[in-house]
Motif scaffolding. Structure first.
Motif, PDB file in Angstrom:
ATOM      1  N   ARG A 237     -17.670  20.310   3.537  1.00  0.00           N
ATOM      2  CA  ARG A 237     -16.607  20.484   2.543  1.00  0.00           C
ATOM      3  C   ARG A 237     -16.235  19.132   1.945  1.00  0.00           C
ATOM      4  NH1 ARG A 237     -12.390  25.042   3.628  1.00  0.00           N
ATOM      5  NH2 ARG A 237     -10.974  23.440   2.863  1.00  0.00           N
ATOM      6  N   ASP A 238     -15.812  19.139   0.688  1.00  0.00           N
ATOM      7  CA  ASP A 238     -15.414  17.887   0.040  1.00  0.00           C
ATOM      8  C   ASP A 238     -14.236  17.228   0.764  1.00  0.00           C
ATOM      9  OD1 ASP A 238     -17.405  18.165  -1.834  1.00  0.00           O
ATOM     10  OD2 ASP A 238     -16.101  19.123  -3.332  1.00  0.00           O
ATOM     11  N   THR A 254     -13.849  11.317   4.536  1.00  0.00           N
ATOM     12  CA  THR A 254     -14.359  12.455   3.792  1.00  0.00           C
ATOM     13  C   THR A 254     -15.854  12.655   4.022  1.00  0.00           C
ATOM     14  OG1 THR A 254     -14.929  11.113   1.878  1.00  0.00           O
ATOM     15  CG2 THR A 254     -12.661  11.945   2.013  1.00  0.00           C
ATOM     16  N   ALA A 255     -16.396  13.702   3.343  1.00  0.00           N
ATOM     17  CA  ALA A 255     -17.830  13.975   3.424  1.00  0.00           C
ATOM     18  C   ALA A 255     -18.634  12.774   2.927  1.00  0.00           C
ATOM     19  CB  ALA A 255     -18.156  15.220   2.608  1.00  0.00           C
ATOM     20  N   LYS A 256     -18.217  12.187   1.821  1.00  0.00           N
ATOM     21  CA  LYS A 256     -18.936  11.016   1.291  1.00  0.00           C
ATOM     22  C   LYS A 256     -18.852   9.847   2.269  1.00  0.00           C
ATOM     23  CE  LYS A 256     -19.440   8.131  -2.826  1.00  0.00           C
ATOM     24  NZ  LYS A 256     -19.593   6.890  -2.027  1.00  0.00           N
ATOM     25  N   ASP A 257     -17.682   9.655   2.889  1.00  0.00           N
ATOM     26  CA  ASP A 257     -17.542   8.597   3.882  1.00  0.00           C
ATOM     27  C   ASP A 257     -18.533   8.794   5.021  1.00  0.00           C
ATOM     28  OD1 ASP A 257     -15.428   7.419   2.497  1.00  0.00           O
ATOM     29  OD2 ASP A 257     -13.929   8.627   3.550  1.00  0.00           O
ATOM     30  N   ALA A 258     -18.654  10.059   5.463  1.00  0.00           N
ATOM     31  CA  ALA A 258     -19.555  10.358   6.579  1.00  0.00           C
ATOM     32  C   ALA A 258     -20.989  10.019   6.214  1.00  0.00           C
ATOM     33  CB  ALA A 258     -19.428  11.837   6.960  1.00  0.00           C
ATOM     34  N   VAL A 259     -21.431  10.492   5.059  1.00  0.00           N
ATOM     35  CA  VAL A 259     -22.818  10.263   4.642  1.00  0.00           C
ATOM     36  C   VAL A 259     -23.070   8.776   4.421  1.00  0.00           C
ATOM     37  CG1 VAL A 259     -24.525  10.709   2.852  1.00  0.00           C
ATOM     38  CG2 VAL A 259     -23.070  12.577   3.687  1.00  0.00           C
ATOM     39  N   ASP A 260     -22.145   8.099   3.754  1.00  0.00           N
ATOM     40  CA  ASP A 260     -22.300   6.658   3.530  1.00  0.00           C
ATOM     41  C   ASP A 260     -22.409   5.910   4.855  1.00  0.00           C
ATOM     42  OD1 ASP A 260     -22.223   7.070   0.835  1.00  0.00           O
ATOM     43  OD2 ASP A 260     -20.153   6.383   0.563  1.00  0.00           O
TER      44      ASP A 260
END
Length: 335
Positions: A237-238, A254-260
């Motif tokens: 989820r975003d 967030t999701a982007k933080d996790a992936v980064d």
């Protein structure tokens, strides 16, 4: 939880043990309460290893205090009282560890101790509020840690274990008015920490994983084993809440933080990283044990345990734990 009569069979047997000093019979009688007492200590402390230690300390303290038990309350009640105060004493001493970043949700300093709880160590009766799914999930355990220790004890005894105010007051050596006030403040905090969640902890929710949850876990595993970062991203989820424990300085957000963070950490390199995963559960939540095989190593080594909270087919919370050196998780160290 209700007391038995003043001299139920278990209570009479325990009094006989206390008079005889028979440690083997004492262990036999008290051992049947170990798992639920350990869950109680875990809710107080958020840490599986500390909960194990404090459960053992509870039995040691009960042995030394055995002659004080007169059978006026159930043995189970007496042991819960001891366990609660053992945990309160421990919390006074636990002040010197380094905090980790916030997360799951907006974690205060106590959440830095959070560990997963292996389902195989839960009591066997899944309908008992002692092991109701919503009171053992990570978000609940993390939220409880925002409560000051004595307020935490009041909340758990009253709203989870189900004791009346008078019994909680007696166990904590407080007045009924103090218990009532502490419970009201605790409920406000829990509503703030768990917005939108059901707060009737004494009405156990279903504990089995849904087909939806199982499907998302399998998709998460498939994406890992394919090194498919886009596929993994599509499951998040975003507004994902993400945290890695217990490493200080690990990103949370967030999701982007996790992936980064995964990319910065050198993970998910096609042709380099080689993953195998096992679907499992902890805290009555879906989880995946992640095993990584590095170049030159013939085996896949246990790396991380990813615990997932799934909402409407998407991962809403992802809590990663370093799974190495934790045999109590019951996971094979290598595949």
């Amino acid at each position: 939880m209700t007391d038995a009569g003043p001299l139920g069979a278990e209570e009479a047997a325990f009094i006989a043990v206390a008079r005889s000093g028979d440690s083997a019979r004492f262990a036999l009688i008290t051992e049947r309460h170990r798992r639920e007492l350990q869950v109680h200590c875990y809710r107080m402390l958020a840490n599986y290893e500390d909960a194990q230690d404090m459960t053992q300390e509870t039995f040691l303290r009960a042995w030394h205090k055995r002659e004080s038990f007169k059978g006026h309350a159930a043995l189970r009640t007496w042991l819960y009282r001891i366990a609660t105060n053992v945990c309160l004493d421990f919390l006074q001493r636990r002040q010197d560890r380094t905090p980790v970043p916030s997360g799951l949700p907006d974690a205060g300093s106590e959440v830095r101790y959070l560990q997963p709880y292996p389902d195989r160590m839960l009591p066997e009766d899944p309908q008992d509020s002692v092991v109701a799914r919503e009171t053992i999930e990570l978000a609940f355990i993390a939220a409880v840690q925002h409560l000051p220790p004595r307020q935490r004890a009041v909340f758990i005894l009253r709203d989870v274990v189900g004791w009346p105010a008078s019994k909680a007051a007696d166990a904590l050596e407080l007045t009924v008015a103090s218990v009532t006030s502490a419970l009201q403040r605790a409920r406000v905090t829990m509503r703030e920490q768990l917005p939108g969640r059901r707060l009737d902890w004494r009405s156990p929710a279903a504990h089995e994983l849904s087909l939806d949850e199982r499907g998302v876990v399998q998709a998460y595993i498939d994406a890992h084993e394919r090194n498919d970062l886009d596929g993994l991203m599509s499951l998040l989820r975003d507004d994902l809440r993400f945290v890695m424990l217990p490493q200080a300085g690990t990103s949370a957000g967030t999701a982007k933080d996790a992936v980064d963070g995964w990319v910065r950490g050198g993970l998910f390199r096609p042709g380099h990283d080689d993953w195998r995963c096992i679907a499992t559960t902890v805290n009555r939540m879906p989880a995946a044990a992640l095993y990584l095989r590095t170049p030159g190593d013939p085996a896949y080594r246990l790396y991380t345990l990813a615990v997932l909270h799934i909402v409407d087919g998407k991962i809403a919370e992802l809590t990663g734990f370093d799974a190495t050196g934790k045999p109590w998780l019951g996971l094979p160290p290598a595949l």
